[in-house]
Design a protein around this motif. Structure first.
Motif, PDB file in Angstrom:
ATOM      1  N   UNK A 265       7.879   4.241   1.834  1.00  0.00           N
ATOM      2  CA  UNK A 265       8.416   4.199   2.926  1.00  0.00           C
ATOM      3  C   UNK A 265      10.285   3.236   2.079  1.00  0.00           C
ATOM      4  N   UNK A 266      10.004   2.253   1.544  1.00  0.00           N
ATOM      5  CA  UNK A 266      10.979   1.293   0.472  1.00  0.00           C
ATOM      6  C   UNK A 266      11.880   2.426  -0.601  1.00  0.00           C
ATOM      7  N   UNK A 267      10.575   2.883  -1.032  1.00  0.00           N
ATOM      8  CA  UNK A 267      10.558   3.857  -2.309  1.00  0.00           C
ATOM      9  C   UNK A 267      12.449   5.095  -1.719  1.00  0.00           C
ATOM     10  N   UNK A 268      11.610   5.059  -0.864  1.00  0.00           N
ATOM     11  CA  UNK A 268      12.764   7.090   0.337  1.00  0.00           C
ATOM     12  C   UNK A 268      13.686   6.311   1.236  1.00  0.00           C
ATOM     13  N   UNK A 269      13.537   5.499   1.555  1.00  0.00           N
ATOM     14  CA  UNK A 269      14.069   4.905   3.222  1.00  0.00           C
ATOM     15  C   UNK A 269      14.850   3.139   3.113  1.00  0.00           C
ATOM     16  N   UNK A 270      14.819   3.050   1.412  1.00  0.00           N
ATOM     17  CA  UNK A 270      14.722   1.666   1.306  1.00  0.00           C
ATOM     18  C   UNK A 270      15.662   1.717   0.250  1.00  0.00           C
ATOM     19  N   UNK A 271      15.875   0.696  -0.244  1.00  0.00           N
ATOM     20  CA  UNK A 271      16.923   1.133  -1.473  1.00  0.00           C
ATOM     21  C   UNK A 271      16.106   1.436  -2.998  1.00  0.00           C
ATOM     22  N   UNK A 272      14.625   1.693  -3.109  1.00  0.00           N
ATOM     23  CA  UNK A 272      14.124   1.872  -4.071  1.00  0.00           C
ATOM     24  C   UNK A 272      13.834   3.172  -5.490  1.00  0.00           C
TER      25      UNK A 272
ATOM     26  N   UNK B 242       1.148  -1.166   0.207  1.00  0.00           N
ATOM     27  CA  UNK B 242      -0.002  -0.185  -0.024  1.00  0.00           C
ATOM     28  C   UNK B 242       0.895   1.052   0.315  1.00  0.00           C
ATOM     29  N   UNK B 243       0.133   2.653  -0.444  1.00  0.00           N
ATOM     30  CA  UNK B 243       1.126   3.640  -0.298  1.00  0.00           C
ATOM     31  C   UNK B 243       2.505   3.810   0.937  1.00  0.00           C
ATOM     32  N   UNK B 244       1.802   3.683   2.487  1.00  0.00           N
ATOM     33  CA  UNK B 244       2.665   4.485   2.748  1.00  0.00           C
ATOM     34  C   UNK B 244       3.542   3.414   3.319  1.00  0.00           C
TER      35      UNK B 244
END
Length: 350
Positions: free
Chosen positions: A121-128, A115-117
């Motif tokens: 989270x993956x995009x900006x604070x993971x490797x996304x 889902x969006x959150x």
């Protein structure tokens, strides 16, 4: 007194220089063809919202001129146009490029995905984000990518008759987007990719039997309820959909650091604005659809299990592409770790 005044004048001059430093930068006009009309809420409105704010936020050094779909560049040609420099920016969703880069779909919408959150989270604070830019770099595209909007679940289809069992899908022709379309193909559905503006006519003429497109408030604008009366939920194929601002890398590299920061920050703000806009308008559209005779249906357990098991087959096929496999592995690892929070942190939905 003169000394004090002189000191004061110097201080004001220094402050003015600091606050107007960006005004010394070269001015940039971003000519931005878009894939979705700005009349479509939460789908096309985010880039209009960005274009209206980029000039003051950048200290009047960046302007953006938005071109409606097909007015300057066709939606499916936006990536190539930005990379080649035909235009210096464009707004779309990465799933449009999955024919060129299979992994692109994972940066757009993932069946049974986050889902969006969690996605953000993956995009900006993971490797996304690193993998997202890396995909374009590895494929040789001369673009800088900025995630610039996100919406929550879409509906998963408008049908002319109830779909209660797998056999009901076989032989249908359906407009379907992204990786979910590959799931439907495996289940005996013939899928086509049509832009939003062509779907109503195709349904009306019988060229297609069914369609998914977007969220209820967006589908309402396109009038699907006038022709088809069975609208299915949940949007298993698109629990969240991300949209991108692509900027020609030569243009991006030629910008001052504060100009780049202005665009990055504005796109982050647009992520917040787009999810809020989308969440605020769906219930009213769904209530209106019911008044217009639409049946809002939730897929039965058999069908949802079938969609999910078929999706996992699609994943195995897509993993033959090395970059898809790399992104999928990283996203899956993040989601496994996220699961302890997801399972404990939230109240059950009613």
């Amino acid at each position: 007194m003169k000394k004090a005044m002189s000191t004061s004048i110097k201080a004001v001059a220094l402050a003015t220089l600091c606050f107007s430093g960006s005004a010394l930068a070269d001015k940039v006009l971003l000519k931005t063809p878009i894939a979705f009309g700005t009349h479509l809420p939460a789908l096309g409105t985010p880039i209009k919202w960005v274009s209206e704010r980029v000039q003051p936020i950048s200290g009047n050094t960046i302007k953006m001129k938005v071109y409606e779909p097909g007015k300057l560049v066709a939606p499916l040609e936006i990536l190539d146009a930005v990379s080649s420099g035909k235009v210096n920016s464009g707004y779309a969703t990465a799933g449009y490029w999955q024919g060129k880069m299979p992994a692109a779909a994972l940066f757009s919408a993932v069946p049974f995905g986050p889902e969006a959150p969690e996605y953000m989270a993956w995009m900006f604070y993971g490797n996304g984000l690193k993998l997202y830019q890396g995909m374009y770099d590895e494929a040789g595209y001369n673009v800088k990518v900025l995630p610039c909007a996100i919406i929550s679940p879409e509906t998963s289809g408008w049908f002319k008759k109830p779909i209660d069992k797998p056999e009901d899908l076989k032989g249908l022709t359906m407009r379907f987007f992204g990786l979910g379309g590959q799931v439907m193909e495996k289940l005996g559905v013939g899928t086509v990719q049509l832009p939003g503006g062509e779907i109503f006519g195709a349904l009306e003429k019988g060229a297609i039997d069914a369609s998914e497109f977007s969220q209820p408030a967006i589908d309402q604008r396109l009038g699907f309820h006038k022709i088809v009366k069975y609208n299915y939920f949940p949007g298993w194929h698109q629990q969240a959909t991300m949209f991108e601002l692509l900027i020609n890398k030569d243009t991006w590299n030629g910008m001052e650091k504060d100009q780049q920061a202005a665009l990055e920050t504005l796109c982050l703000a647009s992520m917040t604005n787009s999810i809020a806009e989308g969440e605020a308008m769906q219930f009213e559209a769904m209530q209106k659809a019911q008044e217009q005779g639409v049946e809002l249906r939730y897929w039965n357990e058999e069908m949802l299990n079938l969609f999910e098991s078929t999706w996992l087959e699609v994943v195995e096929e897509q993993k033959k592409d090395p970059y898809f496999a790399k992104v999928w592995a990283d996203m899956s690892d993040f989601r496994k770790n996220y699961q302890i929070w997801e399972s404990k942190g939230f109240l059950p939905r009613g």
